[in-house]
Design an enzyme around this catalytic site. Structure first.
Site, mmCIF file in Angstrom:
data_model
loop_
_atom_site.group_PDB
_atom_site.id
_atom_site.type_symbol
_atom_site.label_atom_id
_atom_site.label_comp_id
_atom_site.label_asym_id
_atom_site.label_seq_id
_atom_site.Cartn_x
_atom_site.Cartn_y
_atom_site.Cartn_z
ATOM 1 N N ASP A 22 0.827 -1.210 0.000
ATOM 2 C CA ASP A 22 0.000 0.000 0.000
ATOM 3 C C ASP A 22 0.863 1.263 0.000
ATOM 4 O OD1 ASP A 22 -2.427 1.321 -0.063
ATOM 5 O OD2 ASP A 22 -2.689 1.318 2.106
ATOM 6 N N ASN A 24 1.237 3.388 -2.939
ATOM 7 C CA ASN A 24 1.735 3.810 -4.262
ATOM 8 C C ASN A 24 1.206 5.187 -4.661
ATOM 9 O OD1 ASN A 24 2.848 1.285 -4.437
ATOM 10 N ND2 ASN A 24 1.423 0.509 -5.975
ATOM 11 N N HIS A 39 2.171 3.310 -9.100
ATOM 12 C CA HIS A 39 1.961 1.874 -9.319
ATOM 13 C C HIS A 39 3.102 1.283 -10.145
ATOM 14 C CE1 HIS A 39 -1.835 2.158 -7.378
ATOM 15 N NE2 HIS A 39 -2.456 2.812 -8.338
ATOM 16 N N LEU A 133 10.810 -20.397 -4.799
ATOM 17 C CA LEU A 133 9.893 -19.471 -4.119
ATOM 18 C C LEU A 133 8.505 -19.563 -4.756
ATOM 19 C CD1 LEU A 133 9.418 -16.926 -2.195
ATOM 20 C CD2 LEU A 133 9.887 -15.551 -4.227
HETATM 21 C C1 IPE Z 1 -5.370 -2.766 -0.087
HETATM 22 O O1 IPE Z 1 -5.074 -1.437 -0.279
HETATM 23 C C2 IPE Z 1 -5.454 -3.472 -1.402
HETATM 24 C C3 IPE Z 1 -4.172 -3.693 -2.077
HETATM 25 C C4 IPE Z 1 -2.999 -3.395 -1.604
HETATM 26 C C5 IPE Z 1 -4.265 -4.332 -3.365
HETATM 27 P P1 IPE Z 1 -6.234 -0.335 -0.369
HETATM 28 O O2 IPE Z 1 -5.548 0.958 -0.531
HETATM 29 O O3 IPE Z 1 -7.203 -0.726 -1.414
HETATM 30 O O4 IPE Z 1 -6.924 -0.477 1.059
HETATM 31 P P2 IPE Z 1 -7.830 0.546 1.875
HETATM 32 O O5 IPE Z 1 -8.866 1.056 0.937
HETATM 33 O O6 IPE Z 1 -6.926 1.633 2.355
HETATM 34 O O7 IPE Z 1 -8.374 -0.271 3.007
HETATM 35 C C1 IPE Z 2 -1.327 0.365 -3.956
HETATM 36 O O1 IPE Z 2 -1.424 1.501 -3.211
HETATM 37 C C2 IPE Z 2 -2.405 -0.627 -3.651
HETATM 38 C C3 IPE Z 2 -3.246 -0.966 -4.806
HETATM 39 C C4 IPE Z 2 -4.554 -1.033 -4.693
HETATM 40 C C5 IPE Z 2 -2.641 -1.282 -6.098
HETATM 41 P P1 IPE Z 2 -2.645 2.525 -3.332
HETATM 42 O O2 IPE Z 2 -3.020 2.722 -4.746
HETATM 43 O O3 IPE Z 2 -3.748 2.090 -2.449
HETATM 44 O O4 IPE Z 2 -1.948 3.833 -2.767
HETATM 45 P P2 IPE Z 2 -2.508 4.831 -1.698
HETATM 46 O O5 IPE Z 2 -2.955 4.024 -0.511
HETATM 47 O O6 IPE Z 2 -3.647 5.562 -2.337
HETATM 48 O O7 IPE Z 2 -1.350 5.725 -1.381
HETATM 49 MG MG MG Z 3 -4.167 2.390 -0.476
#
Ligand code: IPE
Ligand code: IPE
Ligand code: MG
Length: 244
Positions: A22, A24, A39, A133
């Site tokens: 999370d 990105n 991303h 892995l």
């Molecule tokens: C969780 O991240 C999903 C992934 C990393 C793929 P989110 O950014 O979607 O989660 P919330 O919305 O903060 O719970």
């Molecule tokens: C990557 O981070 C998780 C995915 C859902 C691909 P986010 O896109 O949720 O990034 P933030 O949380 O908005 O910073």
């Molecule tokens: Mg996120």
């Protein structure tokens, strides 16, 4: 300061590490760039972390790439993410195969585009005999969705008379999950500062050690991973029992 990588007990590396990648979007925003830029950088981190896991001796790595709830995002972000995932499989499978990585996608793959399904199928087929892995990538994955589809298939078995209700136990349910055959995660890492599970592996994480960091996924590296494993090694896993 000594590096965490050097402080690790090599006899006690978690077998299975799960990661919620999370942060990105926020990483990109901080740089005045579009979310997709974050991303794309996140894919680079995946590359590095797969290698780091091989190096440290982790045997299973599960990465949360796209949740069943992520469809709520703007259409261009969703299609950009899907494009990046397909590109990852198409461009990286050969290299991963050479390194002995076995790719498995967990989630409702049947609801993805035909193009995505084909790349996933190719990646899984090509790498299926590898054992260095296990790389489990969660795409269109939701823990509740996973349990619902398991319940539905088990119910069908009961209806058809191939399963007796009394036979249903935890082991059987495990056989109907996307993670069939993969031992439960020992350690779950979430980057990006949020302290929640967001519907990831809710059945399998029952007794995992949880570790959270404010570091955004694009900045995550082997040293942060080692820090998490170091913390894991200094915890006491009791599984409901008493201190040994
Ligand atoms: C969780 O991240 C999903 C992934 C990393 C793929 P989110 O950014 O979607 O989660 P919330 O919305 O903060 O719970
Ligand atoms: C990557 O981070 C998780 C995915 C859902 C691909 P986010 O896109 O949720 O990034 P933030 O949380 O908005 O910073
Ligand atoms: Mg996120």
């Amino acid at each position: 300061m000594e590096k965490y990588v050097e402080l690790l007990d090599r006899q006690n590396i978690p077998h299975h590490v799960a990661m919620i990648m999370d942060g990105n979007g926020r990483w990109a925003k901080k740089r005045g760039m579009p979310r997709l830029f974050g991303h794309r950088q996140g894919v680079e981190t995946v590359e590095k972390i797969v290698r780091a896991c091989v190096k440290l001796g982790v045997k299973q790595l599960s990465l949360y790439a796209f949740s069943t709830e992520n469809w709520k995002r703007p259409q261009d972000e969703v299609s950009g993410l899907m494009r990046l995932l397909v590109e990852y499989f198409d461009k990286k499978t050969d290299q991963l195969n050479e390194e002995g990585v076995k790719i498995r996608v967990i989630g409702n793959v049947g609801a993805l585009s035909k193009v995505a399904q084909q790349s996933i199928f190719n990646a899984e087929e090509k790498t299926k005999n590898n054992d260095v892995l296990g790389l489990n990538i969660a795409i269109n994955y939701g823990g509740r969705d996973e349990i619902v589809q398991a319940v539905s298939r088990i119910a069908r078995g009961v209806q058809e008379g191939t399963i007796a209700p009394d036979e249903i136990n935890e082991e059987m349910v495990g056989q109907y999950l996307y993670t069939k055959g993969i031992p439960d995660p020992d350690l779950m890492i979430r980057t990006g500062g949020e302290k929640r599970i967001s519907n990831f592996l809710i059945w399998q994480l029952s007794y995992a050690e949880l570790w959270f960091t404010d570091v955004y996924w694009p900045d995550f590296d082997i040293e942060t991973l080692a820090q998490a494993i170091y913390a894991y090694q200094n915890r006491e896993r009791r599984f409901g029992g008493l201190s040994g």
